[in-house]
Design a protein around this motif. Structure first.
Motif, PDB file in Angstrom:
ATOM      1  N   ARG A   1      60.094  -2.359   5.915  1.00  0.00           N
ATOM      2  CA  ARG A   1      58.899  -2.495   6.767  1.00  0.00           C
ATOM      3  C   ARG A   1      57.655  -2.035   6.028  1.00  0.00           C
ATOM      4  NH1 ARG A   1      62.415  -0.261  10.982  1.00  0.00           N
ATOM      5  NH2 ARG A   1      61.534   1.811  10.646  1.00  0.00           N
ATOM      6  N   ASN A   2      57.827  -0.971   5.254  1.00  0.00           N
ATOM      7  CA  ASN A   2      56.695  -0.409   4.537  1.00  0.00           C
ATOM      8  C   ASN A   2      56.164  -1.358   3.462  1.00  0.00           C
ATOM      9  OD1 ASN A   2      56.118   1.994   2.066  1.00  0.00           O
ATOM     10  ND2 ASN A   2      54.865   1.804   3.894  1.00  0.00           N
ATOM     11  N   ARG A  43      41.567   5.964   6.673  1.00  0.00           N
ATOM     12  CA  ARG A  43      42.809   6.717   6.883  1.00  0.00           C
ATOM     13  C   ARG A  43      43.869   5.812   7.497  1.00  0.00           C
ATOM     14  NH1 ARG A  43      45.009  10.817   5.876  1.00  0.00           N
ATOM     15  NH2 ARG A  43      45.336  11.713   7.925  1.00  0.00           N
ATOM     16  N   LEU A  65      47.583   4.685   5.541  1.00  0.00           N
ATOM     17  CA  LEU A  65      48.871   5.154   6.047  1.00  0.00           C
ATOM     18  C   LEU A  65      50.105   4.545   5.364  1.00  0.00           C
ATOM     19  CD1 LEU A  65      49.327   7.350   8.077  1.00  0.00           C
ATOM     20  CD2 LEU A  65      49.554   5.612   9.848  1.00  0.00           C
ATOM     21  N   PRO A  66      50.177   3.183   5.272  1.00  0.00           N
ATOM     22  CA  PRO A  66      51.362   2.610   4.608  1.00  0.00           C
ATOM     23  C   PRO A  66      51.463   3.041   3.142  1.00  0.00           C
ATOM     24  CG  PRO A  66      50.160   0.923   5.807  1.00  0.00           C
ATOM     25  CD  PRO A  66      49.290   2.140   5.791  1.00  0.00           C
ATOM     26  N   ILE A 104      50.589   6.001   1.985  1.00  0.00           N
ATOM     27  CA  ILE A 104      51.166   7.355   1.983  1.00  0.00           C
ATOM     28  C   ILE A 104      52.679   7.267   2.061  1.00  0.00           C
ATOM     29  CG2 ILE A 104      51.397   9.484   3.328  1.00  0.00           C
ATOM     30  CD1 ILE A 104      48.461   9.087   4.184  1.00  0.00           C
ATOM     31  N   TYR A 105      53.153   6.421   2.994  1.00  0.00           N
ATOM     32  CA  TYR A 105      54.604   6.285   3.160  1.00  0.00           C
ATOM     33  C   TYR A 105      55.250   5.662   1.939  1.00  0.00           C
ATOM     34  CZ  TYR A 105      53.602   7.485   7.989  1.00  0.00           C
ATOM     35  OH  TYR A 105      53.186   8.135   9.120  1.00  0.00           O
ATOM     36  N   GLY A 156      54.287   6.458  -1.033  1.00  0.00           N
ATOM     37  CA  GLY A 156      54.233   7.464  -2.096  1.00  0.00           C
ATOM     38  C   GLY A 156      53.197   7.181  -3.161  1.00  0.00           C
ATOM     39  N   ILE A 157      52.087   6.569  -2.776  1.00  0.00           N
ATOM     40  CA  ILE A 157      51.013   6.287  -3.739  1.00  0.00           C
ATOM     41  C   ILE A 157      50.096   7.518  -3.840  1.00  0.00           C
ATOM     42  CG2 ILE A 157      49.147   4.674  -4.325  1.00  0.00           C
ATOM     43  CD1 ILE A 157      51.796   3.236  -4.069  1.00  0.00           C
ATOM     44  N   ARG A 168      45.196   5.526  -3.517  1.00  0.00           N
ATOM     45  CA  ARG A 168      45.234   5.100  -2.114  1.00  0.00           C
ATOM     46  C   ARG A 168      43.842   4.740  -1.637  1.00  0.00           C
ATOM     47  NH1 ARG A 168      48.889   9.767  -0.542  1.00  0.00           N
ATOM     48  NH2 ARG A 168      47.072  10.798   0.328  1.00  0.00           N
ATOM     49  N   ARG A 190      45.355  -3.027   7.099  1.00  0.00           N
ATOM     50  CA  ARG A 190      46.492  -2.115   7.020  1.00  0.00           C
ATOM     51  C   ARG A 190      47.788  -2.891   6.731  1.00  0.00           C
ATOM     52  NH1 ARG A 190      47.751   1.365  12.297  1.00  0.00           N
ATOM     53  NH2 ARG A 190      48.439  -0.680  12.991  1.00  0.00           N
ATOM     54  N   LYS A 225      57.355  13.218  -5.158  1.00  0.00           N
ATOM     55  CA  LYS A 225      55.919  13.056  -5.017  1.00  0.00           C
ATOM     56  C   LYS A 225      55.589  12.559  -3.616  1.00  0.00           C
ATOM     57  CE  LYS A 225      53.021  10.750  -8.064  1.00  0.00           C
ATOM     58  NZ  LYS A 225      53.005   9.931  -9.264  1.00  0.00           N
ATOM     59  N   ARG A 226      56.428  11.606  -3.178  1.00  0.00           N
ATOM     60  CA  ARG A 226      56.210  11.042  -1.858  1.00  0.00           C
ATOM     61  C   ARG A 226      56.344  12.119  -0.783  1.00  0.00           C
ATOM     62  NH1 ARG A 226      59.345   5.756  -0.115  1.00  0.00           N
ATOM     63  NH2 ARG A 226      60.837   6.942   1.069  1.00  0.00           N
ATOM     64  N   TYR A 254      53.191  14.038  -0.607  1.00  0.00           N
ATOM     65  CA  TYR A 254      52.139  13.296   0.086  1.00  0.00           C
ATOM     66  C   TYR A 254      52.370  13.333   1.587  1.00  0.00           C
ATOM     67  CZ  TYR A 254      51.070  11.466  -4.537  1.00  0.00           C
ATOM     68  OH  TYR A 254      50.755  11.344  -5.845  1.00  0.00           O
ATOM     69  N   GLU A 255      53.642  13.151   1.959  1.00  0.00           N
ATOM     70  CA  GLU A 255      53.962  13.173   3.385  1.00  0.00           C
ATOM     71  C   GLU A 255      53.667  14.547   3.966  1.00  0.00           C
ATOM     72  OE1 GLU A 255      57.994  11.901   3.782  1.00  0.00           O
ATOM     73  OE2 GLU A 255      57.515   9.807   3.405  1.00  0.00           O
ATOM     74  N   ALA A 269      56.781   1.383  12.264  1.00  0.00           N
ATOM     75  CA  ALA A 269      56.574  -0.006  11.848  1.00  0.00           C
ATOM     76  C   ALA A 269      55.889  -0.068  10.488  1.00  0.00           C
ATOM     77  CB  ALA A 269      55.752  -0.748  12.894  1.00  0.00           C
ATOM     78  N   LEU A 270      55.055   0.931  10.205  1.00  0.00           N
ATOM     79  CA  LEU A 270      54.335   0.935   8.935  1.00  0.00           C
ATOM     80  C   LEU A 270      55.158   1.555   7.814  1.00  0.00           C
ATOM     81  CD1 LEU A 270      50.776   1.969  10.139  1.00  0.00           C
ATOM     82  CD2 LEU A 270      51.644  -0.316   9.666  1.00  0.00           C
ATOM     83  N   GLY A 271      56.362   1.992   8.137  1.00  0.00           N
ATOM     84  CA  GLY A 271      57.250   2.459   7.070  1.00  0.00           C
ATOM     85  C   GLY A 271      57.554   3.934   7.076  1.00  0.00           C
TER      86      GLY A 271
END
Lengths: 253, 416
Positions: free
Chosen positions: A93-94, A114, A118-119, A121-122, A124-125, A130, A166, B2-3, B6-7, B328-330
């Motif tokens: 999905r990401n 922001r 979001l995607p 961040i998920y 891992g950039i 970003r 997004r 790293k991820r 960030y999270e 939904a965005l991951g």
């Protein structure tokens, strides 16, 4: 207008074969999908239509990897989705799917930037990368001057543009738009459809889920669903035919 | 990795934004934790203070001194076996000292005799009752924590000659000489005049345990001359190496058996005690005070934690749709779990920090107002209460965060 500018098809992105989905509602089992087979190629612009209760939403959730089928085969870019666990689905999905919702679903207290970040961040950039990427995509959808605005400072059309940015930001294989103009007036809706058309022309794959004929008319291929089955799947939008099909009332299940 | 970082930073930002936008709610919820942390921290300072007080009282006994006594320093069930023992005589000290000098590599340094009883002391119109009067030799100073800043302890000459001189404790001096320097004044004990040669520095009392503040010390010869009648005597022996206390104890037992002339088949008719024995009797008392106190105050923190748990559940419910969007965005399950855990932890940490500041101010105030109150604030306590806050946050946030992470994205997205 849409019979022109049809882009050559790329490789198969979505390949589903005979998928079913059952829900248990209390004592009753609801058969939302009863065996759907569908291939979607890269560079397609496809509309999925159907009255409510046709299984349209279920199919969209399935295509969007938000849900897994009860039975049948689903391959996304050649990888089987049916056996993926939650985290693998989240990764698909990401990276591979860009969602555009009817209600925009922006985070209300976050700026456009922001929200678009979001995607990333998920995924891992790194932070600098970003901001750079998100700003770029926002500029692409025409919101270069609205980067630091919050959703309540934006018009409906601008909000949907943020949502589209997004969806695009991770460079997904498909864009899955669920009634993207449902909450917009018709003029703004047309603007959003023009943006989607533009994205299509730039090589994006777009799957449009809608019950509005005017909106579906933008697609290059139309799939009609009824009672959990594909009723018809044809190129382009044929007004007489498509209108006739859509006017048949849904069979009560 | 790293991820994950960030999270993590994203989660902190969300938590901060969330607190800012729900300011009243966050403050009220944090208040529970603030009160809990104040209670626990204050209890901690009290436990600290009690512990330090105990140790200070124990220090009076010295950790490198063995005490030869008739009765052991612990509760005994068979008291009749001890009652008929011969008394410990002060003369043993001299015999022991000769034996120590004759032993090569002895682990003992010196034996000091002491005799004591309770008497009243007068000076002018002032009188102090029940003062612990100690008769000993000038060697006493090596076995004790005596520290005369005003005057001195009596010297060897006075000790041998049995001069009428005394060193007095701080509280005694304070009561008898409220506005004079006690040095070279003569106090009346048992009808005899004694010249004050020194005042011991203040040591502070704790829970009525023994302290030098309320005692006087005089040469043993003088003591025996005037009040030998009903005194208790014992012999203190200083140890060379306190890490080898057990060896020293064995050695002293052997010497004492020779002093008492015990044949091998007879049991010891004396007891050898050390600070540790006394400590192990008192430690359980100290520990139960600490455990009971921390448990009771911990309950208030627990109530605070329930408040946090409740508000986090509300937060999850309110933001169900947002959770769906994020999924939904991951966002993975772990991401969502982390987000809400950090939200509850941030709230607890903030509450904990505020609570700690209040607790510190309260401690400071109490310390100023009642200097004798046993409280002690320490750096350890700061770290401890911060760790407790974090654990409270994790504990109270876990159930709601887990619920959030397990939400089905389709259902969550459809939630209005």
């Amino acid at each position: 207008m849409n019979s022109n500018n049809i882009r050559p098809l790329g490789p198969v992105v979505i390949d589903i074969e005979n998928i079913t989905k059952n829900y248990v509602m209390g004592e009753e089992v609801v058969h939302a999908l009863r065996g759907v087979t569908l291939k979607i190629h890269r560079n397609e612009y496809i509309a999925i239509m159907g009255p409510s209760g046709s299984g349209k939403s279920t199919l969209m959730n399935m295509l969007g990897c938000l849900d897994t089928p009860t039975s049948g085969r689903y391959e996304f870019n050649g990888k089987s989705v049916a056996e993926m666990d939650d985290d693998e689905l989240a990764a698909v999905r990401n990276r591979e799917i860009g969602f555009v919702f009817q209600t925009f679903n922006l985070l209300p207290r976050s700026t456009s930037l922001r929200n678009v970040e979001l995607p990333l961040i998920y995924a891992g950039i790194a932070p600098e990368r970003r901001v750079e990427r998100a700003t770029q995509v926002l500029t692409d959808v025409g919101l270069g001057d609205r980067v630091h605005h919050k959703p309540n400072e934006l018009s409906g059309g601008q909000r949907q543009r943020v949502a589209i940015a997004r969806a695009l930001v991770n460079g997904p294989s498909i864009i899955l738009a669920d009634e993207p103009t449902g909450n917009l007036d018709s003029k703004t809706g047309e603007e959003i459809m023009a943006l989607l058309e533009d994205l299509y022309q730039h090589g994006n794959t777009i799957i449009l889920v809608t019950h509005e004929r005017d909106i579906a008319a933008h697609a290059r291929r139309t799939v009609h669903l009824r009672d959990g089955l594909i009723e018809m799947d044809h190129a382009g939008f044929i007004p007489e035919l498509d209108l006739a099909i859509e006017s048949i009332p849904a069979r009560s299940i | 990795m790293k991820r994950f970082l960030y999270e993590l930073s994203e989660s902190w930002k969300i938590a901060a934004a969330q607190m800012r936008s729900n300011l009243t709610r966050s403050t009220l919820t944090a208040l529970g934790v603030i009160i809990g942390i104040i209670a626990v921290t204050l209890m901690g300072t009290a436990v600290n203070g009690i512990s330090i007080g105990f140790d200070k009282s124990m220090a009076v006994l010295g950790d490198d001194v063995l005490y030869v006594t008739q009765w052991p320093w612990k509760p005994v069930d068979d008291w009749w076996n001890y009652r008929d023992r011969k008394k410990i005589k002060t003369e043993y000290a001299e015999t022991l000292n000769r034996m120590i000098a004759a032993t090569p590599n002895s682990n003992l340094v010196i034996a000091v005799p002491t005799s004591n009883l309770m008497r009243s002391i007068k000076y002018g119109g002032n009188q102090v009752n029940n003062v612990f009067v100690l008769g000993t030799t000038s060697d006493f100073i090596v076995t004790s924590t005596i520290d005369c800043t005003n005057g001195r302890f009596f010297n060897e000459l006075e000790s041998r000659g049995g001069a009428n001189v005394v060193m007095i404790g701080f509280d005694v001096a304070d009561a008898l000489f409220p506005s004079e320097n006690p040095i070279d004044k003569s106090v009346l004990i048992n009808g005899q005049l004694f010249k004050v040669v020194g005042v011991n520095t203040r040591q502070g009392t704790f829970l009525g345990l023994f302290s030098w503040d309320s005692m006087v010390a005089m040469p043993l010869a003088a003591f025996n001359k005037y009040f030998s009648a009903k005194s208790d005597s014992d012999v203190r022996v200083k140890v060379k190496d306190k890490t080898r206390l057990a060896d020293a104890k064995d050695e002293l037992t052997g010497l004492m058996r020779r002093v008492r002339g015990l044949p091998p088949e007879k049991k010891d008719d004396f007891s050898i005690n050390e600070q540790q024995a006394f400590k192990s009797t008192l430690d359980p008392v100290k520990n139960s005070i600490a455990i009971a106190g921390l448990f009771i105050t911990g309950l208030s923190l627990f109530v605070g934690a329930i408040g946090i748990m409740n508000i986090t559940f509300v937060s999850v419910k309110e933001r169900t749709k947002e959770i769906g969007t994020r999924k939904a965005l991951g966002a993975r399950r772990r991401t969502i779990l982390l987000q809400f855990l950090i939200e509850s932890t941030a709230l607890c940490l903030l509450g904990g920090f505020i609570g700690l500041v209040f607790a510190y101010l309260m401690c400071f105030g109490i310390g100023k107002a009642f200097p004798s109150f046993p409280i002690h604030f320490s750096v350890d306590l700061v770290f401890l209460s911060m760790i407790v806050s974090i654990l409270t946050g994790l504990f109270s946030g876990f159930a709601p965060a887990w619920t959030a992470s397990r939400l089905d994205p389709v259902t969550a997205l459809r939630y209005e």
